[in-house]
Design a protein around this motif. Structure first.
Motif, short mmCIF file in Angstrom:
data_model
loop_
_atom_site.label_atom_id
_atom_site.label_comp_id
_atom_site.label_asym_id
_atom_site.label_seq_id
_atom_site.Cartn_x
_atom_site.Cartn_y
_atom_site.Cartn_z
N SER A 4 0.86 -1.18 0.00
CA SER A 4 0.00 0.00 0.00
C SER A 4 0.89 1.23 0.00
O SER A 4 1.99 1.19 0.51
N ALA A 5 0.43 2.29 -0.62
CA ALA A 5 1.23 3.51 -0.71
C ALA A 5 0.42 4.67 -0.15
O ALA A 5 -0.76 4.78 -0.38
N ALA A 6 1.08 5.49 0.66
CA ALA A 6 0.43 6.69 1.17
C ALA A 6 1.50 7.75 1.41
O ALA A 6 2.61 7.40 1.78
N VAL A 11 4.88 1.13 1.86
CA VAL A 11 4.92 0.04 2.83
C VAL A 11 4.73 -1.28 2.09
O VAL A 11 3.87 -1.40 1.22
N ARG A 12 5.52 -2.27 2.50
CA ARG A 12 5.43 -3.59 1.90
C ARG A 12 5.57 -4.59 3.04
O ARG A 12 6.37 -4.38 3.95
N ALA A 15 6.39 -12.30 3.15
CA ALA A 15 5.67 -13.51 3.56
C ALA A 15 5.88 -13.82 5.04
O ALA A 15 5.02 -14.42 5.69
N GLY A 16 7.03 -13.41 5.61
CA GLY A 16 7.30 -13.68 7.03
C GLY A 16 6.72 -12.62 7.94
O GLY A 16 6.92 -12.68 9.16
N GLY A 17 6.04 -11.60 7.37
CA GLY A 17 5.44 -10.56 8.18
C GLY A 17 6.35 -9.36 8.43
O GLY A 17 5.99 -8.43 9.14
N THR A 18 7.56 -9.39 7.84
CA THR A 18 8.46 -8.24 8.00
C THR A 18 7.93 -7.04 7.22
O THR A 18 7.56 -7.18 6.06
N VAL A 19 7.88 -5.88 7.88
CA VAL A 19 7.35 -4.66 7.26
C VAL A 19 8.52 -3.85 6.72
O VAL A 19 9.49 -3.59 7.44
N SER A 70 -1.27 -0.72 7.34
CA SER A 70 -1.56 0.40 6.44
C SER A 70 -0.90 1.67 6.96
O SER A 70 -0.45 1.71 8.11
N VAL A 71 -0.83 2.67 6.10
CA VAL A 71 -0.32 3.97 6.52
C VAL A 71 -1.49 4.94 6.57
O VAL A 71 -2.25 5.06 5.61
N GLU A 72 -1.66 5.58 7.73
CA GLU A 72 -2.77 6.52 7.90
C GLU A 72 -2.26 7.77 8.60
O GLU A 72 -1.80 7.69 9.75
N GLY A 73 -2.27 8.88 7.89
CA GLY A 73 -1.93 10.17 8.50
C GLY A 73 -0.61 10.20 9.22
O GLY A 73 -0.53 10.55 10.39
#
Ligand SMILES: [Fe+2]
Ligand SMILES: [Zn+2]
Length: 376
Positions: A4-6, A11-12, A15-19, A70-73
């Protein structure tokens, strides 16, 4: 798995949950799920007062994973498998977290122009002056203060500007003056080569203050040498000798009636990254070396090489302290000594020890207040 992009941060989640946070420019910041879960800033996980962690890292499940990201504000929002929700300011996540924001050490020699001297009254009244003085101790390992009251005990007020007296078996404050039956070489009239104090203590005091109360004797000038500069010269001239002083612990001891202090440290203590962090140089309180002949010869060569450099006139500053002067020194960096007391008279210094961490804490709060344009 999701992208998702904001705003400017992409942000990506793998598969292992690493952000992965990509703000462009700098390398992307990659945060594993366990790290994110442990560092949740919500009031259930971090105490709202000082931000100390409430969450117990040992109790988090091994397979903790974000369910939604997600990215929010300006914040990263994470929803976890167990329903817990975390929101992290992106700026905090992107900041390199472990470093210190204080300026690095700068080496000096006899000719370097150092900040100061600082006026004692200004330090008490003006936080910008106090910040500059403490910053000098942090960057250069010393600061000279003029105009403190020339009376016994006045040093307490100077220490109180940034920290606390570290009391020892010599008392809260100790007096340095010629004595008839001295228990320590410092109390005689002879010259004292540059040294750091009390390496036989563990922990060794990180700061020393010396306050001149009277200076009527002849001679007895104070000498100061940057131990980090000495170490750098040794490293250039004799890299093997430098490594030997850094990699070999030696014993230190102070033994007097009722006191038997012992410690073991290398002369040069490096941090885990190999950067010089502490210097202990006190040939008077080293215990006899316990080395086999081969190592003993090599060690003495390095040790004597360092010692000769501490007397190099290009490195040694000489100061004729006047009543009311105070020197604040980093006792794990800057070596001090004095020239011979050549004519009798009342020469009286008072000294005390304190810790580096309190000074640096005060310095950080003063710098932040200045940066924010407020008051500490
Ligand atoms: Fe000393
Ligand atoms: Zn939380």
């Amino acid at each position: 798995v999701g992208v998702s992009a904001a705003s400017a941060v992409r942000v990506r989640v793998d598969a292992g949950g690493t952000v992965e946070l990509d703000a462009g420019g700098a390398p992307a910041r990659r945060l594993i799920p366990l790290w994110l879960r442990e560092n949740c800033p919500c009031p259930e996980c971090a105490h709202p007062g000082g931000g100390q962690r409430i969450v117990d890292v040992t109790e988090l499940p091994d397979d903790v994973r974000p369910a939604a990201v997600s990215v929010e504000g300006g914040e990263l929002a994470v929803e976890w498998g167990d329903g817990h929700r975390s929101r992290y300011p992106l700026a905090d996540l992107l900041a390199s977290d472990v470093g210190d924001d204080l300026p690095p050490a700068e080496l000096w020699d006899a000719a370097t122009v150092l900040p100061g001297p600082f006026a004692a009254a200004a330090l008490a009244a003006d936080t910008a002056q106090l910040r500059a003085c403490l910053e000098s101790v942090h960057r250069f390992g010393c600061a000279l203060v003029h105009g403190a009251p020339a009376r016994a005990g006045a040093l307490e007020d100077v220490v109180a500007l940034f920290g606390h007296v570290r009391e020892t078996n010599y008392g809260r404050l100790f007096d340095v003056r010629a004595q008839a039956d001295p228990a320590n070489l410092a109390y005689t009239g002879r010259a004292l080569g540059p040294h750091t104090d009390n390496p036989y203590r563990d922990p060794t005091p990180g700061l020393q203050l010396l306050h001149c109360i009277s200076a009527d004797a002849g001679g007895g000038e104070t000498t100061l040498v940057d131990g980090f500069a000495v170490a750098e010269l040794l490293e250039r001239a004799d890299p093997d000798g430098y490594r030997l002083l850094a990699g070999t612990e030696i014993g230190f001891r102070y033994h007097a009636p009722g006191v038997d202090l012992r410690s073991r440290f290398p002369v040069l203590r490096l941090d885990a990254g190999g950067v010089l962090a502490e210097v202990r140089w006190n040939t008077r309180s080293c215990r006899p070396f316990g080395f086999e002949p081969g190592l003993a010869e090599a060690y003495y060569r390095a040790y004597r090489g360092f010692g000769r450099l501490t007397a190099d006139p290009l490195l040694v500053r000489r100061l004729a302290l006047r009543p009311g002067d105070v020197i604040v020194m980093d006792n794990l960096r800057v070596l001090h000594g004095r020239t011979e007391i050549s004519a009798p008279g009342d020469r009286h210094l008072q000294g005390c020890y304190a810790d580096r961490d309190g000074l640096r804490s005060r310095l950080r709060t003063l710098r932040r207040a200045e940066h924010e344009g407020g008051h500490p």
